[in-house]
Design a protein around this motif. Structure first.
Motif, PDB file in Angstrom:
ATOM      1  N   PRO A  35      37.439  47.445  15.449  1.00 47.26           N
ATOM      2  CA  PRO A  35      38.223  48.637  15.124  1.00 47.26           C
ATOM      3  C   PRO A  35      37.923  49.797  16.071  1.00 47.26           C
ATOM      4  O   PRO A  35      36.786  49.981  16.474  1.00 47.26           O
ATOM      5  CB  PRO A  35      37.781  48.979  13.694  1.00 47.26           C
ATOM      6  N   THR A  36      38.966  50.509  16.422  1.00 44.78           N
ATOM      7  CA  THR A  36      38.770  51.710  17.238  1.00 44.78           C
ATOM      8  C   THR A  36      38.948  52.923  16.323  1.00 44.78           C
ATOM      9  O   THR A  36      37.989  53.400  15.742  1.00 44.78           O
ATOM     10  CB  THR A  36      39.743  51.724  18.434  1.00 44.78           C
ATOM     11  N   ASP A  37      40.194  53.376  16.164  1.00 46.26           N
ATOM     12  CA  ASP A  37      40.435  54.559  15.337  1.00 46.26           C
ATOM     13  C   ASP A  37      40.590  54.165  13.863  1.00 46.26           C
ATOM     14  O   ASP A  37      41.288  53.204  13.549  1.00 46.26           O
ATOM     15  CB  ASP A  37      41.720  55.223  15.847  1.00 46.26           C
ATOM     16  N   VAL A  38      39.923  54.893  12.975  1.00 41.82           N
ATOM     17  CA  VAL A  38      40.085  54.684  11.526  1.00 41.82           C
ATOM     18  C   VAL A  38      40.338  56.041  10.884  1.00 41.82           C
ATOM     19  O   VAL A  38      39.531  56.957  11.025  1.00 41.82           O
ATOM     20  CB  VAL A  38      38.823  54.049  10.891  1.00 41.82           C
ATOM     21  N   ASP A  39      41.491  56.174  10.212  1.00 45.27           N
ATOM     22  CA  ASP A  39      41.842  57.451   9.573  1.00 45.27           C
ATOM     23  C   ASP A  39      41.925  57.281   8.069  1.00 45.27           C
ATOM     24  O   ASP A  39      42.428  56.257   7.590  1.00 45.27           O
ATOM     25  CB  ASP A  39      43.232  57.935  10.031  1.00 45.27           C
ATOM     26  N   GLU A  40      41.496  58.292   7.341  1.00 41.89           N
ATOM     27  CA  GLU A  40      41.785  58.339   5.907  1.00 41.89           C
ATOM     28  C   GLU A  40      43.196  58.915   5.779  1.00 41.89           C
ATOM     29  O   GLU A  40      43.487  59.969   6.353  1.00 41.89           O
ATOM     30  CB  GLU A  40      40.793  59.265   5.188  1.00 41.89           C
ATOM     31  N   ILE A  41      44.072  58.231   5.045  1.00 43.19           N
ATOM     32  CA  ILE A  41      45.444  58.738   4.885  1.00 43.19           C
ATOM     33  C   ILE A  41      45.422  59.843   3.834  1.00 43.19           C
ATOM     34  O   ILE A  41      44.902  59.647   2.734  1.00 43.19           O
ATOM     35  CB  ILE A  41      46.406  57.590   4.514  1.00 43.19           C
ATOM     36  N   ARG A  42      45.955  60.989   4.206  1.00 47.43           N
ATOM     37  CA  ARG A  42      45.802  62.174   3.353  1.00 47.43           C
ATOM     38  C   ARG A  42      47.003  62.464   2.457  1.00 47.43           C
ATOM     39  O   ARG A  42      46.949  63.339   1.623  1.00 47.43           O
ATOM     40  CB  ARG A  42      45.530  63.420   4.220  1.00 47.43           C
ATOM     41  N   SER A  53      43.134  50.971  13.440  1.00 48.77           N
ATOM     42  CA  SER A  53      43.629  50.357  14.682  1.00 48.77           C
ATOM     43  C   SER A  53      42.637  49.274  15.061  1.00 48.77           C
ATOM     44  O   SER A  53      41.505  49.560  15.428  1.00 48.77           O
ATOM     45  CB  SER A  53      43.703  51.391  15.810  1.00 48.77           C
ATOM     46  N   ASP A  54      43.068  48.017  14.940  1.00 43.74           N
ATOM     47  CA  ASP A  54      42.211  46.896  15.288  1.00 43.74           C
ATOM     48  C   ASP A  54      42.303  46.634  16.779  1.00 43.74           C
ATOM     49  O   ASP A  54      43.374  46.728  17.357  1.00 43.74           O
ATOM     50  CB  ASP A  54      42.695  45.646  14.532  1.00 43.74           C
ATOM     51  N   GLY A  55      41.194  46.261  17.356  1.00 45.19           N
ATOM     52  CA  GLY A  55      41.158  46.029  18.802  1.00 45.19           C
ATOM     53  C   GLY A  55      42.020  44.872  19.270  1.00 45.19           C
ATOM     54  O   GLY A  55      42.273  44.724  20.455  1.00 45.19           O
ATOM     55  N   PRO A 300      30.357  52.619  18.556  1.00 45.61           N
ATOM     56  CA  PRO A 300      31.412  53.170  17.700  1.00 45.61           C
ATOM     57  C   PRO A 300      32.448  53.929  18.522  1.00 45.61           C
ATOM     58  O   PRO A 300      32.141  54.437  19.598  1.00 45.61           O
ATOM     59  CB  PRO A 300      30.648  54.120  16.778  1.00 45.61           C
ATOM     60  N   PHE A 301      33.675  54.001  17.982  1.00 41.55           N
ATOM     61  CA  PHE A 301      34.765  54.652  18.713  1.00 41.55           C
ATOM     62  C   PHE A 301      35.121  55.992  18.100  1.00 41.55           C
ATOM     63  O   PHE A 301      35.341  56.977  18.801  1.00 41.55           O
ATOM     64  CB  PHE A 301      35.998  53.742  18.704  1.00 41.55           C
ATOM     65  N   ASP A 302      35.194  56.020  16.765  1.00 37.94           N
ATOM     66  CA  ASP A 302      35.748  57.196  16.097  1.00 37.94           C
ATOM     67  C   ASP A 302      35.024  57.425  14.778  1.00 37.94           C
ATOM     68  O   ASP A 302      34.636  56.473  14.111  1.00 37.94           O
ATOM     69  CB  ASP A 302      37.240  56.918  15.843  1.00 37.94           C
ATOM     70  N   ALA A 303      34.828  58.682  14.423  1.00 39.71           N
ATOM     71  CA  ALA A 303      34.240  59.018  13.117  1.00 39.71           C
ATOM     72  C   ALA A 303      35.032  60.164  12.508  1.00 39.71           C
ATOM     73  O   ALA A 303      35.442  61.085  13.212  1.00 39.71           O
ATOM     74  CB  ALA A 303      32.786  59.428  13.282  1.00 39.71           C
ATOM     75  N   ASP A 304      35.286  60.068  11.214  1.00 37.20           N
ATOM     76  CA  ASP A 304      36.023  61.131  10.513  1.00 37.20           C
ATOM     77  C   ASP A 304      35.277  61.503   9.244  1.00 37.20           C
ATOM     78  O   ASP A 304      34.670  60.640   8.605  1.00 37.20           O
ATOM     79  CB  ASP A 304      37.406  60.642  10.068  1.00 37.20           C
ATOM     80  N   LEU A 305      35.387  62.769   8.856  1.00 39.22           N
ATOM     81  CA  LEU A 305      34.905  63.207   7.543  1.00 39.22           C
ATOM     82  C   LEU A 305      36.072  63.070   6.572  1.00 39.22           C
ATOM     83  O   LEU A 305      37.158  63.605   6.820  1.00 39.22           O
ATOM     84  CB  LEU A 305      34.427  64.665   7.609  1.00 39.22           C
ATOM     85  N   THR A 306      35.860  62.341   5.471  1.00 34.82           N
ATOM     86  CA  THR A 306      36.967  62.131   4.531  1.00 34.82           C
ATOM     87  C   THR A 306      37.006  63.246   3.487  1.00 34.82           C
ATOM     88  O   THR A 306      36.057  64.032   3.361  1.00 34.82           O
ATOM     89  CB  THR A 306      36.818  60.777   3.792  1.00 34.82           C
ATOM     90  N   SER A 307      38.095  63.264   2.699  1.00 42.08           N
ATOM     91  CA  SER A 307      38.257  64.325   1.707  1.00 42.08           C
ATOM     92  C   SER A 307      37.236  64.194   0.576  1.00 42.08           C
ATOM     93  O   SER A 307      36.955  65.154  -0.124  1.00 42.08           O
ATOM     94  CB  SER A 307      39.678  64.290   1.142  1.00 42.08           C
ATOM     95  N   ASP A 308      36.653  62.989   0.393  1.00 41.37           N
ATOM     96  CA  ASP A 308      35.644  62.845  -0.660  1.00 41.37           C
ATOM     97  C   ASP A 308      34.217  62.801  -0.106  1.00 41.37           C
ATOM     98  O   ASP A 308      33.317  62.198  -0.697  1.00 41.37           O
ATOM     99  CB  ASP A 308      35.931  61.606  -1.533  1.00 41.37           C
ATOM    100  N   GLY A 309      34.014  63.436   1.052  1.00 40.45           N
ATOM    101  CA  GLY A 309      32.652  63.647   1.539  1.00 40.45           C
ATOM    102  C   GLY A 309      31.982  62.426   2.136  1.00 40.45           C
ATOM    103  O   GLY A 309      30.775  62.264   2.016  1.00 40.45           O
TER     104      GLY A 309
END
Ligand SMILES: [Ca+2]
Ligand SMILES: [Ca+2]
Length: 421
Positions: A35-42, A53-55, A300-309
């Motif tokens: 996996p490259t980009d991983v987003d929490e859908i808001r 996004s799978d490689g 790792p490629f991407d890191a996000d802070l999600t809405s639930d911490g």
């Protein structure tokens, strides 16, 4: 050679053989591959799910709790890097393998919009370069559509920008074209034949001019109109204004291939330091590291802070998504199978199988009386204890690994500061 010695040698070699088998086989079974980009859908009906996004050229929507794949695109290319869920429900994809940005309608799974970096009728790079005063070297880079060693553009990021939020009458997409050392913003609203269709409305960088950008990743448009971007091979993160003026820079010789940077609600920056296998949070003013996440990370490629911490990380070479609790830094979930740990996992499995085999051997051909007698022997109990203990360990494998790492190993292995966890 004794039979037992042969068995022991097989047990020692087995994990290595299993690893070789596992790596190709996992492509069929693993829910996540590179996996490259991983987003929490808001927002919308997939709120709370992950856009991954799978490689291997698949973008998918997954329920992180049930692991169910709720949607995936069915027009795979070899390599996708980044995806964004648009307010209209479509998925926008950086199609690295195809040198394109594509927009897919989730219901029909059809491409409904695209920008093709190789298509002269959509973008004439020579005209664009000449208009912007590019030198011969820059022009030769954009004119060579089939470079001998690799992709033409290697475009690696796309971000949708809502026009109403940036004072424009039209929406745009911000694109990172890695091999051109160039960021561009394209009109996304105008349809074919309308004025402004696919116009490049903003850009930063000059192909081959590494004083500006060098194989960058993950540009983000900030609310003040500035652009934050990982200048990856210059090992820095920069913020530029709309005129391309450098406003802020974080450069550290310890950084190795930064590929994602997010502005957090507290004003700090969350940076994916890929080749150091770590996610760091830095204070934007003092540039001090205030948090560091490392468990299980493998480029790792991407890191996000999600809405639930939580911090969710697209852990490319680990073939998984690692989920940390943001405040404690502890691992709370791992989605996928991290073959980083496979040698340990299979060694333990082999020991369990060996001990079970031993037990069967001990009880073979015994009558009822002798079985009871044999059970009184200490040797049998020790084997049973080993089997039960290791089986429990395997069952809770990731939890144990997380525990050992979070509370122990990094004290001895890490040379970077880890102030808060
Ligand atoms: Ca994205
Ligand atoms: Ca991110």
């Amino acid at each position: 050679m004794k039979k037992r010695t042969i068995i022991k040698i097989i047990i020692a070699i087995l994990p290595i053989i299993l690893n070789f088998i596992l790596i190709p086989v996992q492509f069929n079974f693993s829910p996540i591959i590179g996996p490259t980009d991983v987003d929490e859908i808001r927002y919308g009906k997939f709120k709370g799910d992950y856009l991954i996004s799978d490689g291997v050229g698949v973008v998918k929507i997954m329920d992180p709790y049930t692991r169910q794949i709720l949607w995936k695109n069915n027009c795979p290319h070899f390599f996708f890097h980044d995806a964004d869920l648009l307010p209209n429900g479509d998925v926008l994809i950086a199609d690295t393998g195809g040198d394109k940005i594509i927009e897919i309608n989730i219901t029909t799974n059809k491409v409904v919009w695209e920008w093709d970096a190789k298509n002269n009728s959509q973008v004439n790079w020579t005209d664009f370069g000449l208009k912007n005063g590019w030198d011969h070297n820059a022009l030769s880079i954009v004119q060579n559509k089939n470079p001998p060693n690799g992709y033409y553009t290697h475009l690696n990021a796309v971000e949708f920008i809502n026009g109403s939020q940036s004072g424009k009458k039209y929406d745009t997409v911000l694109v990172s074209i890695r091999n051109f050392d160039l960021l561009i913003e394209i009109n996304h609203s105008a349809k074919i034949g309308e004025p402004g269709y696919l116009n490049i409305t903003w850009h930063y960088g000059i192909p081959g001019n590494h004083s500006l950008l060098f194989h960058q990743h993950s540009p983000k448009r900030l609310s003040n109109g500035h652009t934050l971007v990982c200048d990856s091979e210059n090992n820095r993160v920069i913020e530029i204004d709309k005129n391309g003026k450098l406003i802020w820079e974080y450069r550290d010789k310890k950084l190795r291939w930064v590929r994602d940077c997010d502005l957090l609600p507290n004003g700090n920056l969350l940076i994916t330091d890929s080749n150091n296998n770590r996610i760091i949070e830095i204070n934007k003013t003092t540039k001090e590291i205030v948090k560091c996440f490392t468990f299980g990370l493998f480029t790792p490629f991407d890191a996000d802070l999600t809405s639930d911490g939580k911090i969710i990380v697209g852990n490319t070479f680990g073939d998984d998504i690692i989920v940390y609790d943001y405040s404690s830094g502890l691992v709370v979930d791992i989605i996928g199978f991290n073959y980083l740990f496979a040698p340990i996992f299979f060694t333990i499995l082999a020991v369990i199988i060996y001990q079970i085999g031993n037990l069967i051997y001990v009880f073979k051909n015994l009558n009822e009386k002798s079985i009871i007698k044999r059970f009184r022997k200490r040797e049998v109990y020790s084997k049973l204890v080993i089997i039960i203990t290791l089986t429990i360990f395997i069952y809770f494998f990731y939890y144990f690994m997380a525990y050992i790492w979070n509370y122990g190993i990094w004290h001895f292995t890490e040379s970077f500061p880890r102030p808060s966890i």
